[in-house]
Write an enzyme that holds these catalytic residues in place. Structure first.
Site, PDB file in Angstrom:
ATOM      1  N   PRO A 143       0.795  -1.236   0.000  1.00  0.00           N
ATOM      2  CA  PRO A 143       0.000   0.000   0.000  1.00  0.00           C
ATOM      3  C   PRO A 143       0.827   1.286   0.000  1.00  0.00           C
ATOM      4  O   PRO A 143       0.851   2.029   0.980  1.00  0.00           O
ATOM      5  CB  PRO A 143      -0.814  -0.133   1.298  1.00  0.00           C
ATOM      6  CG  PRO A 143       0.124  -0.869   2.211  1.00  0.00           C
ATOM      7  CD  PRO A 143       0.861  -1.844   1.332  1.00  0.00           C
ATOM      8  N   CYS A 144       1.463   1.575  -1.125  1.00  0.00           N
ATOM      9  CA  CYS A 144       2.294   2.780  -1.191  1.00  0.00           C
ATOM     10  C   CYS A 144       1.461   4.046  -1.030  1.00  0.00           C
ATOM     11  O   CYS A 144       2.027   5.119  -0.767  1.00  0.00           O
ATOM     12  CB  CYS A 144       3.107   2.809  -2.477  1.00  0.00           C
ATOM     13  SG  CYS A 144       2.154   2.595  -3.986  1.00  0.00           S
ATOM     14  N   HIS A 145       0.144   3.933  -1.169  1.00  0.00           N
ATOM     15  CA  HIS A 145      -0.704   5.115  -0.949  1.00  0.00           C
ATOM     16  C   HIS A 145      -0.680   5.562   0.506  1.00  0.00           C
ATOM     17  O   HIS A 145      -1.094   6.685   0.812  1.00  0.00           O
ATOM     18  CB  HIS A 145      -2.150   4.827  -1.385  1.00  0.00           C
ATOM     19  CG  HIS A 145      -2.825   3.753  -0.594  1.00  0.00           C
ATOM     20  ND1 HIS A 145      -2.671   2.404  -0.860  1.00  0.00           N
ATOM     21  CD2 HIS A 145      -3.673   3.827   0.470  1.00  0.00           C
ATOM     22  CE1 HIS A 145      -3.396   1.698  -0.015  1.00  0.00           C
ATOM     23  NE2 HIS A 145      -4.007   2.534   0.807  1.00  0.00           N
TER      24      HIS A 145
END
Length: 201
Positions: A143-145
């Site tokens: 989840p780079c967000h």
């Protein structure tokens, strides 16, 4: 190596294309999301289909498991993501360490590039962390967000093809409030479970 594709036609962030292979074992090569200018299938075509179109294939128990968990996540139900099916071996050691640290960022929390740099024992390498996250081939599962700027604004998301609107949507799915492009929530937290994430409703 024969690659296949599967297209999720509708999600909260638009079309998503999964590139995968089943031999010598099932692995996901890339998760491609749409951006304001191109659909994920158009991006996949430019990257993977220069010599011929990939077959659309869903005949895999493992892929169906991944699709089920992604659907659960998008619908705010219990979900469990795993690194098991991702082709992490193609990554350089530093990027792999960054993405594994990012994977352990819990739902409902955010961190900064400096937080991830510290987590991989390279506290001064926060710019390199940003580069590694920008090239994340497995968004949503990794989840780079959930990485934001030091002032907690949601910029710095050019590597996630959907851009800031997709980032905002995913953070809101995570249960965070966004005000003026800034995350309103708790302090940055990185989970200790290095193998899986679980969200309980």
């Amino acid at each position: 190596m024969t690659l296949f594709k599967y297209i999720i036609n509708s999600s909260p962030i638009g079309e998503i294309t999964i590139i995968w292979r089943k031999k010598p074992q099932f692995q996901i090569e890339e998760i491609i999301i749409s951006n304001p200018n191109q659909t994920s299938s158009q991006i996949a075509k430019e990257k993977y289909e220069k010599e011929g179109e990939l077959a659309i294939n869903k005949k895999s128990k493992q892929l169906n498991n991944v699709l089920k968990e992604m659907n659960n996540y998008f619908n705010e139900k219990n979900y469990r993501f795993s690194l098991e099916y991702l082709n992490l071996d193609k990554l350089k050691p530093f990027q792999r360490a960054v993405l594994e640290a990012e994977f352990n960022t819990e739902k409902g929390t955010v961190n900064t590039y400096k937080d991830i740099a510290k987590a991989v024992n390279s506290p001064k390498a926060y710019r390199a962390v940003g580069t590694a996250l920008a090239k994340n081939p497995f968004p949503i599962i990794i989840p780079c967000h959930r990485t934001v700027k030091a002032d907690r604004t949601i910029g710095g998301f050019s590597g996630f093809a959907g851009g800031l609107e997709s980032k905002k949507t995913l953070l809101e799915l995570d249960g965070l409030m966004i005000q003026g492009k800034k995350v309103v929530g708790d302090s940055p937290i990185i989970a200790f479970d290095k193998t899986s994430q679980t969200k309980l409703v």
